[in-house]
Design an enzyme around this catalytic site. Structure first.
Site, mmCIF file in Angstrom:
data_model
loop_
_atom_site.group_PDB
_atom_site.id
_atom_site.type_symbol
_atom_site.label_atom_id
_atom_site.label_comp_id
_atom_site.label_asym_id
_atom_site.label_seq_id
_atom_site.Cartn_x
_atom_site.Cartn_y
_atom_site.Cartn_z
ATOM 1 C CB CYS A 1 44.973 29.944 29.135
ATOM 2 S SG CYS A 1 43.958 29.732 30.586
ATOM 3 C CG HIS B 1 42.621 31.436 25.916
ATOM 4 N ND1 HIS B 1 42.147 30.147 26.049
ATOM 5 C CD2 HIS B 1 42.583 31.996 27.167
ATOM 6 C CE1 HIS B 1 41.848 29.939 27.326
ATOM 7 N NE2 HIS B 1 42.103 31.032 28.018
ATOM 8 C CG ASN C 1 39.170 29.664 29.989
ATOM 9 O OD1 ASN C 1 39.930 28.880 29.409
ATOM 10 N ND2 ASN C 1 39.604 30.700 30.671
HETATM 11 O O1 UT7 Z 1 42.103 31.918 30.806
HETATM 12 C C1 UT7 Z 1 42.349 32.966 31.709
HETATM 13 C C2 UT7 Z 1 41.332 32.887 32.806
HETATM 14 N N1 UT7 Z 1 40.708 34.055 33.224
HETATM 15 C C3 UT7 Z 1 39.930 34.904 32.528
HETATM 16 O O2 UT7 Z 1 39.864 34.891 31.335
HETATM 17 C C4 UT7 Z 1 39.115 35.881 33.278
HETATM 18 C C5 UT7 Z 1 39.195 37.295 32.806
HETATM 19 N N2 UT7 Z 1 38.192 38.072 33.456
HETATM 20 C C6 UT7 Z 1 36.867 38.025 33.088
HETATM 21 O O3 UT7 Z 1 36.532 37.314 32.157
HETATM 22 C C7 UT7 Z 1 35.898 38.913 33.792
HETATM 23 O O4 UT7 Z 1 36.586 39.778 34.640
HETATM 24 C C8 UT7 Z 1 34.841 38.109 34.615
HETATM 25 C C9 UT7 Z 1 33.898 37.401 33.658
HETATM 26 C C10 UT7 Z 1 35.527 37.097 35.505
HETATM 27 C C11 UT7 Z 1 34.025 39.065 35.457
HETATM 28 O O5 UT7 Z 1 33.434 40.058 34.646
HETATM 29 P P1 UT7 Z 1 33.547 41.598 35.078
HETATM 30 O O6 UT7 Z 1 32.756 42.363 34.085
HETATM 31 O O7 UT7 Z 1 35.002 41.904 35.187
HETATM 32 O O8 UT7 Z 1 32.816 41.612 36.445
HETATM 33 P P2 UT7 Z 1 33.390 42.070 37.865
HETATM 34 O O9 UT7 Z 1 34.456 41.125 38.315
HETATM 35 O O10 UT7 Z 1 33.702 43.501 37.760
HETATM 36 O O11 UT7 Z 1 32.118 41.845 38.775
HETATM 37 C C12 UT7 Z 1 30.913 42.548 38.592
HETATM 38 C C13 UT7 Z 1 29.917 42.099 39.643
HETATM 39 C C14 UT7 Z 1 30.504 41.957 41.039
HETATM 40 O O12 UT7 Z 1 29.553 42.438 41.962
HETATM 41 P P3 UT7 Z 1 29.724 43.917 42.597
HETATM 42 O O13 UT7 Z 1 31.053 43.885 43.288
HETATM 43 O O14 UT7 Z 1 29.680 44.841 41.435
HETATM 44 O O15 UT7 Z 1 28.560 43.983 43.505
HETATM 45 C C15 UT7 Z 1 30.645 40.459 41.223
HETATM 46 O O16 UT7 Z 1 30.516 40.057 42.566
HETATM 47 O O17 UT7 Z 1 29.400 40.793 39.306
HETATM 48 C C16 UT7 Z 1 29.487 39.927 40.430
HETATM 49 N N3 UT7 Z 1 29.687 38.561 39.968
HETATM 50 C C17 UT7 Z 1 28.672 37.769 39.584
HETATM 51 N N4 UT7 Z 1 27.348 37.944 39.518
HETATM 52 C C18 UT7 Z 1 26.585 36.943 39.062
HETATM 53 C C19 UT7 Z 1 30.855 37.890 39.827
HETATM 54 N N5 UT7 Z 1 30.607 36.654 39.340
HETATM 55 C C20 UT7 Z 1 29.279 36.551 39.188
HETATM 56 C C21 UT7 Z 1 28.416 35.533 38.731
HETATM 57 N N6 UT7 Z 1 27.088 35.776 38.681
HETATM 58 N N7 UT7 Z 1 28.895 34.331 38.321
#
Ligand code: UT7
Length: 312
Positions: free
Chosen positions: A112, A237, A267
């Protein structure tokens, strides 16, 4: 000699994939995606549209915008992690299709942050007087490397392309300062597995991104001899609205001074900064003489930021 952007173009695929469409594909909800990422929909390229097709379309528009003929391009740099194939590169494919026979051509792989790496590379050749025009494209067909059964990543990515022509601009304009960086120790947090699927530790990437986006933005402003108050527009980004907001707050900029396209395109990796810049210019939000900061991060881990004074 100062290198600056003298033309821009973009290509956005027609097909829209909404959060509601994704609710039918994986265990997720529109509400979760919107509140955690800011994404409402993203574009997906059709099967017969490959990375090189998108790159070519964006490049043609950028050349027309710059009023530069293809045969006057000296170098083509294509930032992508989703090339049509390992080689010939996308850069070589579009060199032929554009008729840019004089240009040397290569792809840049910095995820990215790729478009930042491309602009900074092109700048060196222009400011040394070696080349007059460098075409830099950021393009991805991330839908090809997305595991559509994995809700952690399937909701995040989209396809698209943005292109810029770099040329020499008047004194005080163009790229004022830059920062490029990499930390291979974080490679394990975001990578392509043996099935060609994107694997991500979202939380780790999130923490890194929030810190780095803010720090790099401040660093390039300082390197340019400017202060936060001098910044007119931020082009971050477009990975996640929460990450983008953190960078904006660090620069103490009002909401309307930050580019936001993540809600409609998701993204798009290397394409997100040039697409956003192109849209802001077309919308008349960035004016001659404005100071803009572009900043990105990605797999590698990699990052890059540029402070630029807009105009020729
Ligand atoms: O260009 C570079 C590419 N990468 C990025 O930019 C990603 C950077 N990271 C992020 O944007 C965020 O970390 C995410 C959007 C990927 C995730 O958000 P978060 O607030 O960090 O959530 P989390 O990973 O802490 O997950 C929270 C919960 C989890 O469940 P538990 O473990 O709390 O029960 C996940 O399993 O949300 C769950 N979860 C979802 N739920 C519904 C993960 N993905 C999803 C989904 N729908 N798509």
């Amino acid at each position: 000699m100062n290198a600056g952007i003298i033309g821009l173009g973009r290509y956005i695929p027609e097909k829209v994939l909404t959060n509601h469409d994704l609710e039918k594909m994986v265990e997720t909800s529109d509400e979760w995606i919107r509140t955690r990422t800011g994404i409402e929909e993203r574009r997906i390229a059709s099967d017969d549209v490959n990375t090189s097709h998108m790159a070519l379309a964006a490049a043609k528009k950028a050349l027309a915008d710059a009023d530069v003929a293809a045969e006057d391009i000296d170098m083509i740099l294509v930032a992508t992690v989703t090339p049509d194939q390992a080689f010939p590169t996308v850069a070589c494919m579009i060199q032929e299709q554009l008729g840019a026979h004089k240009a040397c051509a290569m792809d840049i792989s910095a995820a990215c942050a790729g478009f930042m790496y491309g602009l900074v590379t092109g700048k060196q050749f222009i400011e040394s007087g070696t080349f007059k025009h460098v075409l830099v494209v950021g393009v991805e067909k991330l839908s090809r490397i997305t595991d559509w059964d994995d809700r952690n990543t399937a909701v995040l990515f989209g396809d698209g392309a943005g292109a810029a022509v770099l040329g020499s601009v008047s004194e005080g304009k163009g790229i004022l300062s830059f920062e490029l960086g990499a930390d291979g120790r974080g490679g394990k947090h975001l990578y392509l597995d043996e099935k060609d699927h994107t694997i991500m530790n979202g939380r780790e990437v999130f923490k890194f991104a929030v810190r780095q986006m803010g720090e790099s933005s401040v660093n390039v402003i300082e390197k340019a001899g400017l202060s936060k108050e001098d910044v007119d527009f931020l082009i971050p980004h477009q990975a996640n609205i929460r990450i983008m907001e953190a960078a904006r707050e660090r620069l103490e900029l009002p909401v309307e001074k930050m580019s936001k396209t993540v809600h409609k395109y998701g993204n798009t990796s290397a394409a997100s900064i040039p697409i956003s810049l192109c849209e802001e210019i077309e919308a008349g939000k960035i004016h001659d003489g404005d100071v803009i900061v572009m900043v990105g991060f990605g797999g590698g881990l990699t990052w890059g930021a540029i402070a630029m004074r807009w105009g020729r």
